[in-house]
Scaffold this motif. Structure first.
Motif, short mmCIF file in Angstrom:
data_model
loop_
_atom_site.label_atom_id
_atom_site.label_comp_id
_atom_site.label_asym_id
_atom_site.label_seq_id
_atom_site.Cartn_x
_atom_site.Cartn_y
_atom_site.Cartn_z
N GLU A 266 0.83 -1.21 0.00
CA GLU A 266 0.00 0.00 0.00
C GLU A 266 0.86 1.26 0.00
N LEU A 267 2.00 1.21 0.72
CA LEU A 267 2.90 2.37 0.78
C LEU A 267 3.44 2.70 -0.61
N VAL A 268 3.93 1.68 -1.33
CA VAL A 268 4.49 1.90 -2.66
C VAL A 268 3.41 2.35 -3.64
N VAL A 269 2.25 1.72 -3.58
CA VAL A 269 1.17 2.06 -4.52
C VAL A 269 0.70 3.49 -4.31
N ARG A 270 0.59 3.95 -3.04
CA ARG A 270 0.16 5.33 -2.80
C ARG A 270 1.16 6.33 -3.35
N ALA A 271 2.44 6.03 -3.22
CA ALA A 271 3.47 6.98 -3.66
C ALA A 271 3.61 7.03 -5.17
N THR A 272 3.21 5.95 -5.88
CA THR A 272 3.46 5.87 -7.32
C THR A 272 2.18 5.92 -8.14
N ARG A 273 1.12 6.52 -7.59
CA ARG A 273 -0.09 6.68 -8.39
C ARG A 273 0.20 7.62 -9.56
N ARG A 274 -0.42 7.33 -10.69
CA ARG A 274 -0.14 8.14 -11.88
C ARG A 274 -0.66 9.57 -11.74
N GLU A 275 -1.76 9.76 -11.04
CA GLU A 275 -2.31 11.10 -10.84
C GLU A 275 -1.61 11.77 -9.66
N PRO A 276 -0.89 12.88 -9.89
CA PRO A 276 -0.13 13.50 -8.79
C PRO A 276 -0.98 13.87 -7.58
N GLY A 277 -2.23 14.29 -7.80
CA GLY A 277 -3.07 14.73 -6.68
C GLY A 277 -3.43 13.63 -5.71
N THR A 278 -3.24 12.36 -6.09
CA THR A 278 -3.59 11.25 -5.20
C THR A 278 -2.38 10.71 -4.44
N ARG A 279 -1.19 11.29 -4.66
CA ARG A 279 0.00 10.89 -3.91
C ARG A 279 0.14 11.74 -2.65
N PRO A 280 1.02 11.36 -1.73
CA PRO A 280 1.37 12.28 -0.64
C PRO A 280 1.86 13.60 -1.22
N PRO A 281 1.46 14.74 -0.65
CA PRO A 281 1.76 16.04 -1.28
C PRO A 281 3.24 16.39 -1.34
N ASP A 282 4.06 15.85 -0.46
CA ASP A 282 5.49 16.14 -0.51
C ASP A 282 6.24 15.03 0.23
N ALA A 283 7.56 15.15 0.27
CA ALA A 283 8.38 14.11 0.90
C ALA A 283 8.14 14.03 2.40
N GLY A 284 7.81 15.16 3.04
CA GLY A 284 7.54 15.13 4.48
C GLY A 284 6.33 14.27 4.80
N ALA A 285 5.26 14.41 4.00
CA ALA A 285 4.07 13.59 4.22
C ALA A 285 4.36 12.12 3.96
N PHE A 286 5.13 11.84 2.91
CA PHE A 286 5.48 10.45 2.60
C PHE A 286 6.35 9.87 3.72
N LEU A 287 7.27 10.69 4.30
CA LEU A 287 8.11 10.24 5.41
C LEU A 287 7.26 9.83 6.60
N ALA A 288 6.22 10.62 6.91
CA ALA A 288 5.35 10.28 8.04
C ALA A 288 4.69 8.93 7.81
N GLU A 289 4.25 8.64 6.58
CA GLU A 289 3.62 7.36 6.28
C GLU A 289 4.63 6.21 6.41
N VAL A 290 5.85 6.43 5.93
CA VAL A 290 6.89 5.39 6.03
C VAL A 290 7.19 5.08 7.49
N GLN A 291 7.28 6.12 8.33
CA GLN A 291 7.58 5.90 9.74
C GLN A 291 6.46 5.12 10.43
N VAL A 292 5.22 5.46 10.12
CA VAL A 292 4.09 4.76 10.72
C VAL A 292 4.11 3.28 10.32
N VAL A 293 4.33 3.02 9.02
CA VAL A 293 4.36 1.63 8.55
C VAL A 293 5.51 0.87 9.21
N ARG A 294 6.68 1.50 9.32
CA ARG A 294 7.82 0.81 9.90
C ARG A 294 7.57 0.47 11.36
#
Length: 668
Positions: A266-294
């Motif tokens: 789910e983490l990889v799929v959310r980050a690599t969606r083709r539509e930019p608006g459906t991804r995490p808005p920036d690297a900080g938001a993606f970092l928060a998701e990675v930390q939660v998953v880890r």
């Protein structure tokens, strides 16, 4: 093997300060060297742009030095433990360079080449630090544009041990370099793709647009590669790989490596969606998701079987077939990666509350609502059920009426004049879907902008409903884009994207552009064409195999012989000149040019000076006649009486002779 024999920079001193010691790596735009800062006596890394990227005034990168300097200043302000620090910048022999922190370690590409793929806790640990660096850049308004394993450096772990990737220090390099080249190239020849196709975001391929979500996509592809040992797409040509990012969804990693936790998919799929608006808005938001998953995967480790690798590179488990991830406690994180502490009174789903459950006391008070609540709480079970049923039915009727009359509707957003990507982002934020009617040409609206929508803006639409958009095909006629200087595959993709038919014409040799680069188009750039028009693209074959020698100053006989020995065809034209007769005074192509065997080389050959007429001096006093002839450049020989009168001259008057011909006069 990377030879350094022919590298003239080795041992040289840059800016009177940086002594080049060795070459570390050579990339597409620059070469990295180790150097000694002789002023501060420390080892640094020096990145020098290739001569092919030099800012020649005729080059499409004419504004590169200024862009490069601005980007260096921006990067130097990024003070973060996971960003490769920039110390200095300048130019050496006209080539821009950066002086950076020297990181003792390997690139993530080297690690993957050795290990093929990483286990989940290693991949997540590296991704956390990588995103922390990119997130710092995003907060500073900087987009990396080229996130890939080659730009991620893995230094030695503070605890020691090269194999301890979980504790290794990760640093990200090359912030802004792709942006500097791209911005300079845009000014001269239009947008071109400055990214690595294996990690490029779809929006960078389709319209050249890059923002923080572009870096999130590339980071997701890097995480995919660390987990699976490969990138999601490959192809025979770079352009084929690039367009797969546009046309296909990135698969879940567990489809290639069975047993990976679903949370990683789910983490990889959310980050690599083709539509930019459906991804995490920036690297900080993606970092928060990675930390939660880890942390979630680490906390569930007590219920997860420990895996071991067997000789055939398969994975077996004692109990559940799910890969284990090491537990990470928030207190053990460095300050730049620590999650916020939980608020008092909140419990995780797996934690029992501090107090046992207690029966709620009957309400007190004399308000009608309090009396009703006391009656309900004190009523007999049968009566209580009846009252509850009546209340529920009433609430359902009221809620249903509100829902079908008002609650299920929202207002359609204004999408007209937006680009397709912007409209999709707006609709996604509003929870609405989009469909597309047949597009149409429009003289004023650019291609892929929204011409009309149904329902119109501000009209009611069911929540989660669908808006139908009509997109513009752009003007019926439009200018041919300038693709000269691009690789043929990228030029072909640009032209076909505009609906043009591409024909590859005969290739030509060229002294300036390497093989495979576009030399010319027919029709020329900026010529007005219709959709579907045919554009012939001429591609460079690189420098021709024979170098034209310098012929100027040689006799035509020697020059002719030299050209024939090289397999070239001499073509001679003669003209008057003050140079000696039969001397070569010009040539085309110029010396040093590359030509193929059998090519013509034109030579201009001197016919010698133009003839001049001899003036009449007969019957003049001998001294006067001599003076007249000498004033026109003729040497004079006087015979008999030098003080007499000229009685004859040779050559005679009005004879056509070469300048400087001696004239004899007889005086009596």
């Amino acid at each position: 093997m990377d030879t350094q024999v022919a590298d003239t920079l080795l041992g040289s001193l840059i800016d009177g300060r940086y002594r080049i010691r060795g070459r570390v790596a050579r990339g597409g735009m620059a070469t990295v060297y180790t150097a000694t800062d002789e002023r501060l006596e420390r080892t640094v890394a020096v990145k020098i742009i290739h001569p092919t990227q030099a800012p020649d005034p005729r080059s499409p990168l004419a504004g590169f030095v200024e862009r490069f300097t601005d980007e260096a200043k921006t990067i130097a302000r990024l003070t973060h433990p996971n960003v490769v620090a920039v110390y200095d910048q300048g130019t050496h022999r006209g080539l821009p360079y950066l002086v950076m922190e020297y990181v003792r370690g390997r690139t993530l590409r080297d690690v993957l080449a050795e290990r093929r793929r990483l286990n989940p806790d290693e991949a997540l640990a590296i991704t956390e630090q990588m995103l922390a660096a990119i997130g710092a850049a995003h907060r500073a308004g900087l987009v990396h544009r080229d996130v890939k394993p080659e730009n991620v450096l893995v230094a030695e772990a503070p605890t020691g041990g090269a194999a301890n990737l979980v504790d290794s220090v990760v640093k990200v390099a090359d912030f802004g370099l792709a942006r500097a080249v791209e911005a300079s190239a845009d000014e001269e020849q239009g947008t071109q793709l400055m990214a690595t196709v294996a990690y490029v975001a779809p929006e960078l391929v389709t319209d050249g647009h890059a923002d923080p979500r572009t870096d999130v996509y590339s980071a997701g592809i890097v995480l995919f590669e660390m987990l699976t040992g490969r990138v999601p797409y490959d192809g025979d040509r770079p352009v084929d790989v690039a367009w797969q990012h546009v046309d296909r969804d990135v698969p879940a990693p567990s489809t290639l490596v069975p047993g990976l936790p679903k949370a990683l998919d789910e983490l990889v799929v959310r980050a690599t969606r083709r539509e930019p608006g459906t991804r995490p808005p920036d690297a900080g938001a993606f970092l928060a998701e990675v930390q939660v998953v880890r942390e979630d995967l680490g906390n569930n480790n007590t219920h997860t079987a420990v895996l071991r690798r067997v000789a055939d590179d398969t994975v077996s488990a004692v109990a559940q077939p799910t890969m284990a991830v090491a537990s990470v406690r928030p207190a053990e994180r460095p300050s730049w990666a620590r999650l916020p502490e939980p608020k008092p009174g909140r419990h995780s789903p797996n934690t029992a509350p501090d107090q046992p459950h207690r029966r709620r006391a009957a309400p007190t008070g004399n308000s009608p609502w309090d009396r009703l609540r006391r009656q309900v709480s004190e009523a007999a079970p049968g009566r209580l059920a009846l009252v509850a049923a009546v209340v529920v039915v009433g609430l359902l009727l009221a809620g249903g009426g509100w829902w079908f009359g008002v609650g299920r509707y929202t207002v359609a957003p204004e999408l007209v004049s937006l680009t397709k990507a912007e409209a999709e982002t707006q609709a996604s934020r509003a929870g609405l879907s989009l469909t597309y009617a047949d597009p149409r040409y429009d003289a004023k609206a650019p291609r892929d902008s929204v011409l009309a929508q149904e329902p119109a803006s501000a009209e009611r639409i069911v929540k989660g409903g669908t808006i139908t958009l009509t997109l513009s095909l752009g003007p019926d006629r439009f200018p041919v884009p300038d693709v000269v200087g691009k690789e043929y595959e990228l030029a072909e993709a640009d032209l076909r994207h505009l609906g043009l038919e591409v024909v590859k014409g005969p290739a030509r040799y060229d002294d300036n552009l390497p093989a495979g680069v576009v030399l010319d188009t027919n029709p020329k750039a900026d010529a007005e064409v219709n959709v579907g028009a045919k554009v012939t693209v001429v591609v460079s074959r690189g420098r021709a195999p024979i170098t034209v020698p310098n012929l100027v100053g040689k006799s035509v006989t020697d020059a002719r012989k030299e050209l024939q020995q090289l397999g070239l065809v001499p073509v001679e034209t003669y003209r008057d000149s003050d140079r000696p007769k039969d001397e070569v005074i010009g040539q085309s192509p110029a010396d040093g040019s590359g030509v193929e065997k059998g090519a013509e080389v034109k030579m201009e050959v001197s016919k010698g000076p133009a003839p001049v007429a001899v003036p009449r001096v007969v019957d003049m006093p001998c001294p006067q006649g001599k003076q007249v002839l000498e004033s026109q450049g003729f040497p004079v020989v006087v015979q008999f009486n030098p003080n007499g009168v000229v009685r004859f001259q040779n050559p005679p008057e009005n004879s056509q002779v070469a300048p400087g011909t001696p004239i004899t006069i007889g005086c009596f």
